[in-house]
Structures are given as C-alpha cells and as structure tokens.
Design a protein around this motif. Structure first.
Motif, PDB file in Angstrom:
ATOM      1  N   SER A 487       0.971  -1.198   0.057  1.00 29.57           N
ATOM      2  CA  SER A 487      -0.083   0.048  -0.035  1.00 29.57           C
ATOM      3  C   SER A 487       0.869   1.225  -0.039  1.00 29.57           C
ATOM      4  CB  SER A 487      -0.861  -0.082   1.171  1.00 29.57           C
ATOM      5  OG  SER A 487      -1.889  -1.086   1.359  1.00 29.57           O
ATOM      6  N   ARG A 529      -3.351   3.056  -5.432  1.00 18.98           N
ATOM      7  CA  ARG A 529      -3.239   3.110  -3.901  1.00 18.98           C
ATOM      8  C   ARG A 529      -2.410   2.006  -3.341  1.00 18.98           C
ATOM      9  NH1 ARG A 529      -9.398   4.410  -2.782  1.00 18.98           N
ATOM     10  NH2 ARG A 529      -9.683   2.418  -3.639  1.00 18.98           N
ATOM     11  N   ALA A 530      -2.089   0.838  -4.144  1.00 14.63           N
ATOM     12  CA  ALA A 530      -1.276  -0.192  -4.012  1.00 14.63           C
ATOM     13  C   ALA A 530      -0.682  -0.932  -5.296  1.00 14.63           C
ATOM     14  CB  ALA A 530      -2.169  -1.202  -3.006  1.00 14.63           C
TER      15      ALA A 530
END
Length: 627
Positions: A487, A529-530
């Motif tokens: 993340s 986001r990841a």
C-alpha cells in the motif's frame, strides 16, 4: 478467360499404368519424395549401411543401396506391383503401424514415371537377382552383396508436363539432401553416405545421437543444447532442445519425430513454441531435435499421402506432455543448474581493441535507456548484501582460497580474490557466477568465478528474476495464497482519459488479482493506492497505464490466462534496474546469487543472454600468454 469445355465420356475402368501415374502425383511429387520412400524401405529392411547416389539433383538418377535383409527373387515382381507390401496384412496392422513405409504403392508409382531396376540378394541366396521396368519384367540372375539396390533413372521421362514443374538442379538436390539429413538424424545407429554427380557430399558413421545431431546441426547447436528424456504413461520424449541464445531467424533447425518418423505437425510445433515463449523473442525460432515415442495405436500416420502429418488419439494430452517436458528443461537453465555459459565466447571471437561493449536498450528495442537513477536498492531490506557502496574489496579477505584456489597453477592468486566471510569455505559449485569485481559503463557487472571472468547484463538479469517472481506470486493465488501487495503511503494520482477510467472501474477484480489497487477519483483522475510488493520501487503511474492498456485491449479474463506472461514481462522490464544505475558491490553480489537460484536465468524474457563467460584460456590468448 474461357474455361475449357469438358469432354464427355462414359464411365470406364482405368488401366493399371494410368492408375499408378495418378498415384505418382501424390507419392512422387519431386525427386526428394523418391529418396524418402526408398530410404524408409531400406530402414524397414533392417539396413545399417545406406548409400545414396544422385545425379542432376535426382532427376537423372537416384540409386540407393542398403545392406538390409534383401528381397527373395520370387517376390521382386510383387515389389513393383500396386498395393503389395510386406508390412501390413490386416486392419489391425494398419491401426498399429510400426514401420516407416506401408502403403504398398510407392515403388509401383515410381516405376510408372521413371526407369526402375531392383537388384537384391538375401543372406541365404548364392547370388543376387534383378528385375527391370515393372512387375511385368523378367527376374534374372545378377551380382551384388546382401541387401538391395534400387536404381531410379530419368524421372518423369514419360510425363514431360510434370517434369516442367521441377526446379533447378541445385534446388532439387537441396530438397533431396534435406530428406537424407532428416532421416539420418533419426537413426544414428545407421551409417549414411550421400554423393551427388560423383562427389561425396556427406558421410555419417554409426554413432551416438549427441554426435549425429552435432554433425548435422553444427557445433553451435552442440554447444548450446539441453538434453531431454521424460516419460509419462505411454509417452516418452527424448532428444535435444537448443538454448534460446542459439535461436535462429528461420525455422530450419527444427526436427520432430514420432515413432522414428519425421513429421511437421502443428500441434507439436505449437507445444514446443509455447514452452519457449518465456525465453524467446517473437521473431526468433528455437532449434531442436526431439523424438516422441508412443503406442502406435495412439497415433494415426495414415492421414497424408507423404506421411508427413499425423493425428493423435488424445491430442490435448500429447500437447501438454510435450509442452511441460520442454518447459521443465528450459526452466533449469539457471547458472546453478546449467553449470556453464549459455553462449560461450572464445578468444577468436574477441576483438582486443575498438570494440564497443555498451549495448544501449534503445538499440535492442527492449526498453529505453534512462538517465542515471539512484532509486532504493531493488533487493530485500535487511539482506546481508544490502549495504552502502564501498571502495575496494567489499568482502573479508580472511577466507579467500577455497572457491578459486588452484595451488598447482595459480598459487599467488588465492590472497587477492574476494569471497564472502563465512564460517566454512564454500565449494567451487556453491557460487557458479562467482563474485562481483566492478560495474562497467553502468550496464554490465564484472565478476570472477573459478573459470575466469563473468560478464552480466544487470538489467536483463534482474528483469528475468522479477519476471519469475511475479509468475510465482500469481501462481500462488491459485493455491489460495494472496498476492503480496504494498500500500502506498501517499497514493499516486495522474490524469487519465475516459477509457482508462472506465477500464479501472470495470475490471477491479482483474486488477486486484494482479496486485493493483487503482481507483477513479474523478472522470479524469485515477489514483494508484497499492502495487505488488515486488514492483514497489517502480514508477506507479507507468505500471498502472501498462496494466490498464493490456486489460482494455484483451479483456480481464484473457489477460490473466492467455496474455498473463506478456503483461508480467512488461511489468518486470519497467521495474528492473536500469542502465547507469550505480550498484554497490553487495548489490551486485546479491544479483548474482539470485540469478543462481532463478529458473531460466540464462536469458531475459526476450531471449537475450543475461551473462557470458570468458575463460582464463581465452584471456591468456588475448595477451599471447604461453605463446
């Protein structure tokens, strides 16, 4: 143009001569087809010595002599008769064909378009016997050793229209020579001699398959091949698969045999090609000599007039068996498993001066060369090798000796070569790629091993390592393990067009399976986001765009199944260390250790070699040492 008006005739029975000439159109396509049929008959007769004599590309003469069982005089007319054979007698025999020739029409067809004579002698006969012309010819006493000689002269002398379709003498000879090569390659237990216009072109004595394949395919293949011998149930695959670094621009080094018969089968070619897909560039062709043995009842060899194609009862099982057997052999091409350089460089091939060793990525087409980058180390934190760059030797000199020691030849070198500080001295086989000495032009790692100098393309090597790790991580999800993702503390946002936003929204499950969390913040903005943990050091925006492009073009399910490896290769290429990236000695050694434990580490995803070896003897020759 007006089509010819057909002549109307009553239905009538064709005579045997015309029937044979029609059959010859399928069986005797060109001189090489005659060579093939006669060679197969010789091998079926148990020959261990075969001589092939050609004149004018085989058009004027084809004479093949063998030392097989021979033909009894009373059977010589039958040999030239249509539909007469000693190889099948029932439907059961036809469904379990174990011989190369079996149709029983080749000699009759050849005799209908050429002047044919057969001279043969069995082991118990006091002398040879001869028949000339056709099955209507007279059998007469003759001279000759045990075995058979079939002499075919003036091919198509009575069908001049067909003769016009033949090519030049050299072209026709080339086709004949190729047929001889194919058959000789399958039977190293038989000696072959080929002459053309009175000149001996090739001669192969009885030998092992390793030597015969080297003689026919050349020393380059012999020095860069993998031995394969696997069995599963009724199937066995054996032979040699060439290393990807020995690939060619043409598919003229591919030989596949089914129960000893050379075939060009699309299913088998596809299976081998699929096994090479991870290690070979799309426009290159691997070389191989592979033989598939199975129960004759499981394969139909009677589906093509020239018997060049086959049909398997369970084609899927055969495809998977061949694919996995070749894939496993290629997977073992790591430095540890292979034990030697995939593309050795000899002293004769090295130019002492004026050689530009740099290989910019924009010239190879496998990724652009970037400006110097000092991103964090690509190797796991806390690794014993993950340390700042140092000057000079990075390892302790206390335990030098064991890896490179050769007291008989180089006693003074033991105290000047780096090796890791360990409680016990490693053996020579522990570190086949040796230890890093320096970095050259920000592209290559120079390392020293027991044989001499190792050159490593750091980007290509790291690309293969990451690619294999990504594949393993994705495969682990099938077993219920989640892909390890990283993340991002601060999501990476970027402008996206409407299609990219729609793709990210519609294919969330596919993206998640690949380890990506990409969300739409607005109709024109996406946020990463990841990303997969293995790719955490790469540019998140570039990775996201690559993934979205492939998912959009091929669809989510197809990307995960059919296009998975291509996508992972692209991601690995973007993440691997770039040219001009300065590596610490510890980082270079970590890369070498990872290569030694990575499958297919001898080549990058595009088929380029990741490392080469310069032996001490080659270096000595460069500097004229010992001369």
């Amino acid at each position: 143009m007006n089509a010819p008006v057909p002549t109307h005739r009553p239905i009538q029975q064709l005579n045997d001569q015309l029937i044979s000439q029609i059959a010859a159109g399928e069986v005797v396509e060109r001189p090489s087809a005659v060579v093939k049929e006669l060679l197969e008959n010789a091998l079926d007769a148990g020959a261990t010595q075969i001589t092939i004599r050609l004149e004018e590309g085989g058009v004027k003469r084809i004479a093949i002599t063998d030392n097989g069982r021979g033909i009894a005089p009373e059977q010589l007319p039958l040999a030239l008769s249509r539909h007469a054979t000693s190889k099948i007698a029932s439907l059961t025999d036809l469904e379990n064909v174990a011989t190369l020739g079996f149709r029983g029409e080749a000699l009759a067809s050849i005799a209908s378009v050429a002047a044919v004579s057969i001279t043969s002698r069995t082991a118990d006969a006091p002398h040879a016997w001869e028949i000339v012309g056709s099955h209507l010819g007279t059998v007469a006493p003759s001279s000759g050793p045990c075995g058979t000689t079939i002499d075919v002269q003036d091919l198509y002398f009575n069908t001049p229209a067909r003769r016009k379709f033949l090519k030049s003498e050299q072209t026709e000879y080339g086709h004949c020579a190729e047929v001889v090569r194919r058959i000789a390659l399958a039977r190293p237990d038989v000696s072959f001699s080929l002459t053309h216009n009175g000149r001996t072109i090739d001669h192969w004595n009885v030998c092992e398959m390793a030597r015969r394949s080297a003689q026919i395919l050349g020393s380059d293949f012999a020095e860069a091949r993998l031995n394969i011998d696997e069995a599963a149930g009724p199937l066995r695959l054996h032979g040699y698969a060439g290393l990807p670094t020995a690939s060619k621009a043409r598919a003229d080094g591919q030989f596949f045999y089914v129960n000893g018969r050379y075939v060009r089968d699309k299913l088998l070619v596809h299976a081998v090609r699929a096994a090479y897909q991870d290690v070979l560039h799309g426009d290159r062709f691997p070389s191989y000599v592979l033989a598939l043995d199975l129960d004759p009842a499981l394969v139909d060899v009677n589906v093509h007039p020239s018997k060049i194609e086959v049909r398997f009862r369970d084609s899927r099982a055969v495809h998977q068996f061949v694919f996995h057997a070749v894939q496993r052999a290629l997977a073992a091409t790591s430095a540890t498993a292979h034990g030697s350089v995939p593309a050795p460089i000899t002293a004769a091939e090295i130019t002492p001066s004026g050689t530009d060793w740099r290989r910019p990525h924009e010239q190879t087409g496998f990724g652009a060369q970037l400006a110097p980058s000092f991103s964090p180390s690509p190797f796991p934190p806390g690794s014993r090798w993950d340390a700042p760059a140092t000057q000079g030797v990075a390892q302790s000199t206390a335990n030098y000796g064991a890896l490179f020691a050769d007291s008989a030849q180089r006693p003074a070198s033991a105290a000047a070569m780096p090796m890791p500080a360990t409680s016990t001295a490693p053996s020579n086989d522990d570190f086949p790629l040796g230890f890093a000495l320096a970095q050259l032009h920000g592209i290559y790692i120079l390392a020293q091993n027991t044989k001499g100098l190792v050159l490593v393309d750091m980007h290509a090597a790291h690309e293969r390592i990451l690619y294999e790790q990504l594949k393993n991580a994705l495969d682990a999800q099938v077993d219920g393990q989640d892909m390890q993702v990283q993340s991002l503390l601060i999501p990476v946002t970027f402008f996206a067009d409407a299609i990219e936003v729609a793709t990210a929204t519609d294919h969330q499950e596919t993206l998640k399976a690949l380890g990506f969390d990409i969300a739409a913040l607005s109709p024109t903005t996406l946020a990463v986001r990841a990303v997969p943990t293995l790719l955490k050091n790469a540019d998140a925006q570039t990775l996201a765009r690559d993934v979205l492009r492939d998912v959009r073009e091929f669809g989510g399910s197809r990307v995960l199944i059919e296009r998975r490896n291509e996508l992972l290769g692209t991601l690995a290429c973007h993440t691997a260390v770039r040219a001009n990236r300065i590596l610490a000695t510890q980082e270079m050694n970590a890369l070498l250790r990872q290569m030694e434990h990575t499958e297919r580490a001898d080549q990058c995803n595009h088929g380029r070699p990741t490392w080469v070896q310069l032996d001490i003897s080659a270096l000595d020759k460069l500097f004229l040492r010992g001369q």
